[in-house]
Write a protein that holds these residues in place. Structure first.
Motif, short mmCIF file in Angstrom:
data_model
loop_
_atom_site.label_atom_id
_atom_site.label_comp_id
_atom_site.label_asym_id
_atom_site.label_seq_id
_atom_site.Cartn_x
_atom_site.Cartn_y
_atom_site.Cartn_z
N VAL A 171 -5.79 0.17 -4.87
CA VAL A 171 -5.34 1.30 -4.03
C VAL A 171 -5.58 2.62 -4.77
N HIS A 230 -2.89 14.60 -2.08
CA HIS A 230 -2.85 14.81 -0.62
C HIS A 230 -3.36 13.59 0.15
N TRP A 231 -4.46 12.99 -0.30
CA TRP A 231 -4.94 11.77 0.38
C TRP A 231 -3.90 10.66 0.27
N ILE A 280 0.85 -1.20 0.00
CA ILE A 280 0.00 0.00 0.00
C ILE A 280 0.88 1.24 0.00
N GLY A 321 0.92 6.65 6.43
CA GLY A 321 0.13 5.74 7.27
C GLY A 321 0.47 4.29 6.99
N ALA A 322 0.55 3.94 5.70
CA ALA A 322 0.84 2.55 5.33
C ALA A 322 2.26 2.17 5.76
N LEU A 329 -1.28 11.07 2.85
CA LEU A 329 -1.68 10.59 4.18
C LEU A 329 -1.59 9.06 4.23
N PHE A 330 -2.02 8.40 3.15
CA PHE A 330 -1.98 6.93 3.12
C PHE A 330 -0.55 6.42 3.06
N SER A 375 3.79 3.34 8.33
CA SER A 375 3.76 3.15 9.79
C SER A 375 3.15 1.80 10.15
#
Lengths: 262, 547
Positions: free
Chosen positions: B267, B110-111, B45, B118-119, B114-115, B121
């Motif tokens: 995705v 931008h989304w 991802i 996040g992915a 964030l992904f 992490s």
């Protein structure tokens, strides 16, 4: 002659005449009524001051004192002006349900007439800011860009960039402006309720106040070109959305891909 | 040239093989096996989000003007018409309102950012809690840590570029952090911003960093990261037939190429769907950055939230020292704390190897319960992080729940020290209990839920042996014996020079591994087997269930 006869026999003739008659009657009535209302207004001012005094004694005096001189539970209201009364009572903040850090907005328990009476009585005690007129809060033709600049410099630091409100110290807060009417916003700037500073006409001219109101209404009602606005709070709700809805979808897809091969 | 008929496909393949030796590569790909588990997709991802970011970002660079030259906006967004702003902000507005597909691209970009972080992490958490960072993969773990850091820096650089009120506020805080650096702070700030903040140099410089420098490094590191995965082979969860020396799964070609290719589009689809439906970073509402304006609730994107939270939690302490001011209020939360966090994160594989004394190669993953101290440390760190994260939104928590921001801040200040310790203890207890349950299952079987009444009136519950698959999983547990305390002196009574160091290591090792619930021994398992065999032959007597 033939032409008018044809008109008379038209199918729509009767309803049209009826509509015209109704409009004429209504207009005539309105004209007569408005001519008397000016006289009536003068009469109500007299009666409303006394009515306001009575309402005040019933609903407000336990904290503000019988003559609005103030007690340990509430400040003196002498000289606060009609604008302050109209703001506090029409937004339901006064009377308070309980003593607290800050009076929250709620449904007003008074009718417009009663609020006017209360305001008239408090205003009669000493001069103070008057309720803004319809002209004051008329936002037609207001400069949105100028309003936006004034809003960002004067208001956004507490009320957020889109008027969604924000936290102040010790449980106090700047409320969101979603339900505030144009008149209430104007009155708030004029009288500085609770923790808000006063923006007098000298520091913030009438023209700018109007522009600010127009900008707030634009932020509230304007189109959302980007789709769902997530409450207009900025990155916190965006992050929350990414970690809930976004990752939920992505991980469901990952599980699906991972499981399919078995 | 042979005269036999060749299909078009094989012609192409032959052509490629004769020129690039493709057959050899194909053979490798078809022999390469990749194990199946949904959590192995988390890194993918991140990779796909990065590709989406590269694609959408390229589109944005076609229209973005990285300049702080002031102009008057005259685009189609009416509430800002006639407002003075930088070209950077004006071109971002143009992308949002006047460029075809521009707003969608901005929102995808931008989304996806964030992904991406996040992915990374979540992927890192998976690697941590399953012990996939152990030998031989320590360096890949470090590359991952660097990638995560770079991802955060890259995201920050990205959302700072449009020069809107929110991003300008973020840059102002960044400048404050730079200023708080001891000794070189003022010079560094002057150098970066080309004089006084905000100046006119910073956005063009940040643009180069954002579109060239950092993505270049990320791309290079991602390549190394993935080559190392191929070289080391992917780890796998324990199960029947899975050992430290094999990989059980499906071939990379065609199965995983198809899967991964399909997953990329999924995705991309999800990101595009969200970008089409949900606003992100509505810069037109923020207005242009002017140093005398600020919005309530100015927060960074989620991955910077823990830093913002640390700054919010830190009491305003400044120290006068050597004729200068040491701004601990910024230095500690924005430099010391993240510095310690990321250093510990990067060094963790060696910390654990030092404590266990384990130098063997691990290709089989740990179940989190079988490494209770590691799992507990992970949850502890996560709790610490989440508290910092939450305090980054303390004002929104205050207004949403009608609380006082002061009491939230004080609660979180204490919570920052107390809650991670509680989280550590609770997690470790849960892990050890689960270990006991696994041991119980191996030795006495699983509780069937069937109650039987014996002739003399006693009630017992029937236990059944677990499946072979589950048994293989439970038996995968590797017990680590904590290092023994070394002798302080040698046989001749001479003090050993290394004794003190070894002692500390042994103490840490004890703390890590002493309360482990041992895997049943072969003898114990044999006894259990015999026990069940006895049961199956129909001898349900009282003795059987007395365990």
């Amino acid at each position: 002659m033939r032409f008018t006869a044809a008109l008379r026999r038209n199918r729509l003739a009767a309803p049209l005449v009826m509509v015209a008659a109704l409009v004429a009657t209504g207009a005539a009535y309105a004209a007569i009524d408005s001519s008397t209302s000016a006289v009536q207004a003068a009469v109500t001012t007299e009666t409303s001051v006394t009515q306001g005094k009575m309402l005040f004694a019933e609903g407000c005096s336990s904290c503000h004192g019988l003559n609005a001189e103030g007690t340990t539970d509430g400040p003196s209201l002498i000289g606060v002006g009609a604008a302050a009364v109209d703001f506090q009572v029409s937004s339901g903040r006064m009377p308070m349900a309980t003593q607290g850090i800050q009076a929250p907005r709620k449904e007003s328990i008074y009718s417009e007439e009663e609020i006017a009476a209360l305001a008239a009585w408090v205003a009669s005690l000493a001069p103070g800011p008057a309720i803004p007129t319809d002209e004051d809060i008329n936002t037609a033709g207001a400069n949105l860009a100028e309003g936006g600049e004034a809003f960002r410099v004067n208001c956004a630091q507490c009320h957020n960039f889109a008027g969604q409100g924000g936290a102040l110290t010790g449980g106090k807060y700047a409320p969101n402006l979603n339900k505030a009417t144009a008149r209430q916003i104007y009155e708030a700037m004029l009288t500085g309720p609770q923790n808000m500073p006063i923006f007098s006409d000298e520091t913030l001219p009438k023209e700018q106040k109007r522009a600010i109101i127009a900008y707030i209404e634009e932020m509230r009602n304007g189109a959302n070109p980007g789709g769902l606005d997530l409450g207009k709070y900025g990155p916190v709700t965006e992050g929350l959305f990414a970690w809930t809805a976004g990752f939920l979808l992505l991980i469901v897809a990952a599980v699906w891909i991972g499981v399919k091969a078995k | 040239m042979s005269l036999t008929q060749q299909s078009p496909t094989s012609k192409v393949l032959t052509w490629a093989d004769e020129r690039f030796g493709a057959a050899k590569g194909l053979r490798v790909a078809m022999n390469k096996v990749f194990p199946d588990h949904w959590s192995f997709m988390l890194g993918e991802i991140a990779l796909y989000s990065f590709i989406i970011i590269l694609l959408s970002g390229t589109y944005l660079t076609l229209f973005f003007v990285p300049s702080m030259t002031e102009i008057v906006y005259n685009g189609s967004y009416v509430p800002l018409k006639g407002v003075k702003m930088t070209e950077a902000y004006a071109s971002s507005l143009d992308i949002s309102f006047d460029v075809r597909g521009g707003l969608l691209m901005r929102q995808i970009h931008h989304w996806a950012a964030l992904f991406f972080v996040g992915a990374m992490s979540v992927h890192m958490l998976r690697v941590f809690f399953t012990g996939a960072f152990r030998k031989p993969r320590e360096l890949n773990w470090v590359i991952g840590t660097v990638l995560l850091t770079l991802g955060i820096v890259e995201g920050f650089a990205g959302y700072s570029l449009p020069d809107d009120l929110l991003s300008g506020t973020g840059l102002r805080i960044t400048q404050g952090i730079i200023l708080a650096t001891p000794v070189i702070g003022t010079w560094a700030s002057s150098l970066l911003f080309g004089g006084e903040f905000p100046g006119t140099d910073f956005i063009p410089r940040l643009f180069t960093i954002h579109v060239l420098l950092v993505p270049g490094i990320i791309l290079a590191l991602v390549t190394v990261h993935m080559l190392l995965v191929v070289f080391h082979k992917h780890t796998q969860f324990p199960g029947p037939g899975r050992t430290n020396k094999n990989v059980v799964g499906y071939p990379l070609l065609p199965v995983y190429v198809a899967k991964a290719g399909g997953f990329f589009f999924i995705v991309f689809g999800i990101t595009t769907l969200l970008a089409a439906l949900v606003t992100i970073n509505p810069i037109w509402m923020f207005g242009p950055y002017v140093p005398n304006a600020v919005s309530a609730g100015s927060q960074p994107d989620w991955y910077m939230g823990f830093l913002d939270g640390a700054v919010r939690l830190m009491p305003g302490i400044e120290v006068q020292i050597f004729g200068g001011t040491l701004g601990l209020n910024m230095l500690v939360p924005a430099m010391v704390i993240p510095g310690i966090m990321f250093t510990l994160l990067g060094l963790y594989p060696w910390i654990e190897a030092w404590a266990s004394g384990d130098r063997s190669i691990h290709n089989l993953l740990d179940r989190p319960r079988n490494a209770p101290t590691r799992t507990a440390l992970g949850v502890m760190a996560l709790t610490f992080y989440v508290i910092l994260w939450a305090s980054g939104g303390n004002d929104l928590i205050a207004t949403t729940f009608g609380l006082s921001i002061n009491s939230i801040t004080w609660t979180l200040r204490f919570g920052l020290f107390i809650l991670p310790a509680i989280a550590f203890w609770v997690t470790k207890r849960i892990c050890l209990s689960l270990q006991r349950r696994d041991r119980e299952k191996l030795l006495h079987g699983r509780e069937s839920g069937r109650i039987m009444r014996l002739p003399h009136g006693e009630f017992i519950e029937i236990h059944e042996p677990i499946s072979d698959k589950e048994k293989a999983k439970l038996l995968s547990k590797v017990d680590i014996t904590p290092l023994a305390l070394p002798a302080a002196e040698d046989a001749n009574g001479v003090a050993l020079p290394q004794a003190r160091k070894r002692r500390i290591q042994a103490k840490v090792s004890q703390w890590f591994y002493a309360d482990n619930v041992p895997r049943p021994t072969a003898a114990e398992l044999e006894e259990a087997e015999a026990h069940f065999a006895h049961l199956e032959s129909g001898h349900h007597d009282r003795e059987l269930e007395s365990h």
